[in-house]
Design a protein around this motif. Sequence first.
Motif, PDB file in Angstrom:
ATOM      1  N   LEU A   3      -4.989  -4.687  -2.928  1.00  0.00           N
ATOM      2  CA  LEU A   3      -5.873  -5.786  -1.979  1.00  0.00           C
ATOM      3  C   LEU A   3      -6.204  -7.298  -2.597  1.00  0.00           C
ATOM      4  N   ILE A  32      -5.490  -2.839   2.430  1.00  0.00           N
ATOM      5  CA  ILE A  32      -4.382  -2.051   1.380  1.00  0.00           C
ATOM      6  C   ILE A  32      -3.191  -1.919   1.146  1.00  0.00           C
ATOM      7  N   LEU A  88     -10.588   1.395  -2.429  1.00  0.00           N
ATOM      8  CA  LEU A  88      -8.929   1.634  -3.502  1.00  0.00           C
ATOM      9  C   LEU A  88      -8.272   3.524  -3.358  1.00  0.00           C
TER      10      LEU A  88
END
Length: 99
Positions: free
Chosen positions: A21, A8, A61
Amino acid sequence: MTEATTEIELEGNDAGGRYVLRGPGGAEAEITFRRPDRHQLIIDHTTVPDVFRGQGVGTKLVARVVEDARAAGVKIVPLCPFAAAQFARHPEWADVLKQ
């Protein structure tokens, strides 16, 4: 998910940006955010393309945002419905949630 898609990345500046990502075929899962001041971060939106569905990418995330917020001493305002739902599911993240 392939090895190339597991990292990420943070893109942005002091005013805002995104955590992204990258996946197959140029697909991007992302969380966008604003920084109204140096003490808080507002999560605006989460996008997870179908290629990532069922892999927990959205949660990963949000977890990365939480990790970075803790390290920086920043509070998070989850305006995005997905991010708000993740905070409700993860009480261990309450320390970075702006009340």
